[in-house]
Design a protein around this motif. Structure first.
Motif, PDB file in Angstrom:
ATOM      1  N   HIS A  81      39.390 -35.982 109.878  1.00 33.90           N
ATOM      2  CA  HIS A  81      39.554 -35.879 111.283  1.00 33.90           C
ATOM      3  C   HIS A  81      39.187 -37.235 111.732  1.00 33.90           C
ATOM      4  O   HIS A  81      38.794 -38.201 111.154  1.00 33.90           O
ATOM      5  CB  HIS A  81      38.567 -34.735 111.605  1.00 33.90           C
ATOM      6  CG  HIS A  81      37.200 -34.850 111.383  1.00 33.90           C
ATOM      7  ND1 HIS A  81      36.809 -35.171 110.185  1.00 33.90           N
ATOM      8  CD2 HIS A  81      36.085 -35.003 112.215  1.00 33.90           C
ATOM      9  CE1 HIS A  81      35.403 -35.114 110.186  1.00 33.90           C
ATOM     10  NE2 HIS A  81      34.920 -35.430 111.547  1.00 33.90           N
ATOM     11  N   ASP A 118      32.984 -41.670 112.203  1.00 30.06           N
ATOM     12  CA  ASP A 118      32.208 -42.019 111.004  1.00 30.06           C
ATOM     13  C   ASP A 118      33.208 -41.615 109.901  1.00 30.06           C
ATOM     14  O   ASP A 118      32.765 -41.717 108.817  1.00 30.06           O
ATOM     15  CB  ASP A 118      30.983 -41.152 110.964  1.00 30.06           C
ATOM     16  CG  ASP A 118      31.161 -39.556 111.132  1.00 30.06           C
ATOM     17  OD1 ASP A 118      31.996 -39.346 111.986  1.00 30.06           O
ATOM     18  OD2 ASP A 118      30.535 -38.808 110.491  1.00 30.06           O
ATOM     19  N   HIS A 119      34.414 -41.091 110.208  1.00 25.01           N
ATOM     20  CA  HIS A 119      35.507 -40.933 109.133  1.00 25.01           C
ATOM     21  C   HIS A 119      36.681 -41.750 109.153  1.00 25.01           C
ATOM     22  O   HIS A 119      37.480 -41.800 108.210  1.00 25.01           O
ATOM     23  CB  HIS A 119      35.873 -39.408 109.226  1.00 25.01           C
ATOM     24  CG  HIS A 119      34.748 -38.504 108.942  1.00 25.01           C
ATOM     25  ND1 HIS A 119      34.747 -37.797 107.849  1.00 25.01           N
ATOM     26  CD2 HIS A 119      33.634 -38.128 109.869  1.00 25.01           C
ATOM     27  CE1 HIS A 119      33.409 -36.967 107.844  1.00 25.01           C
ATOM     28  NE2 HIS A 119      33.010 -37.278 109.060  1.00 25.01           N
TER      29      HIS A 119
HETATM   30 ZN   LIG Z   1      31.239 -36.868 109.918  1.00 19.50          ZN
END
Ligand SMILES: [Zn+2]
Ligand SMILES: [Zn+2]
Length: 254
Positions: free
Chosen positions: A60, A64-65
């Motif tokens: 997603h 942080d990804h």
């Molecule tokens: Zn996350």
């Protein structure tokens, strides 16, 4: 298959837990699952040449990804333009909306669409039920994570399987996708005492692993608050198999 946890943490800045990033090596091919900030640095620390990665799977679009995607593409763009790397390109898979997200940022930041820098890559939204990527068979499921379009991935090769959840809340989709997997990596943002609407607690991780009948459970995406609780014990109340608390640069063979 060898899985290396590049980042067992979240968006909280930390020297010991980098943001979400997981490297899979299968017969000399390399795959990345999520690419949060710090992932490229951890790849260097793991001794892996980032230029060998041909497939990136994004769960997603939370920072942080995904934040290091632009760092990586910018680097490859420059190296391609100077002849340091060749034509072998990259496929970047992600949930619905990743093309729009990518184009908006690309126009502002990286300018990869500029034909002078035509490093070959494709952004691909997950639509088909199963895909073949390199020497992996990849299945996926749409999962619930707040208002995000979010997916989890299942990777199969040589009769073995690994599932990586990304961020999500408890639901049947991840249980179905994880059925009898050899390894299940679940986000474990919270202890059971502090549930969140869009993330899993350690107890929910245990329930999912037990209900899916997996062989081994890894708790990752650990918010700082989880360090104060025995999350292994909380997961083991439900799941009787081995449970591991993830660490950056930990390697797991399946
Ligand atoms: Zn996350
Ligand atoms: Zn998220």
């Amino acid at each position: 298959m060898k899985l290396t946890i590049l980042g067992s943490g979240t968006h909280y800045p930390s020297l010991v837990r980098s943001a979400a990033g997981y490297l899979l090596e299968n017969k000399k091919k390399y795959y990345l699952f999520d690419i949060g900030p710090g992932t490229i640095r951890r790849l260097l620390e793991a001794g892996v040449d980032y230029r060998k990665i041909r497939h990136i799977f994004i769960t997603h679009l939370h920072g942080d990804h995904v934040a290091d995607l632009f760092h990586l593409l910018f680097t490859l763009k420059v190296q391609y333009s100077t002849g340091e790397i060749g034509k072998a390109g990259m496929d970047i898979f992600g949930p619905k909306g990743i093309k729009k997200f990518f184009n908006a940022l690309d126009n502002q930041v990286v300018n990869l669409r500029n034909p002078i820098f035509s490093f070959p890559f494709r952004i691909r939204e997950m639509t088909k039920e199963n895909i073949n990527a390199g020497n992996l068979k990849v299945k996926w499921a749409k999962v619930k994570h707040g208002s995000q379009q979010a997916v989890s991935y299942r990777l199969e090769s040589g009769g073995k399987s690994i599932v990586y959840s990304g961020d999500l809340e408890y639901g049947q989709e991840i249980i179905k996708l994880s059925r009898n997997a050899d390894l299940l990596i679940l986000e474990c943002s919270r202890p059971e005492q502090l549930p969140s609407r869009s993330h899993l607690t350690a107890a929910e991780c245990g329930r999912i692993a037990a209900e899916a009948g997996v062989k081994k459970l890894v708790l990752s995406h650990l918010y700082p608050i989880t360090e104060k609780y025995d999350i292994i014990k909380q997961a083991k109340k439900y799941f009787k198999g081995p449970v591991v608390r993830a660490k950056d640069l930990m390697e797991i063979r399946v």
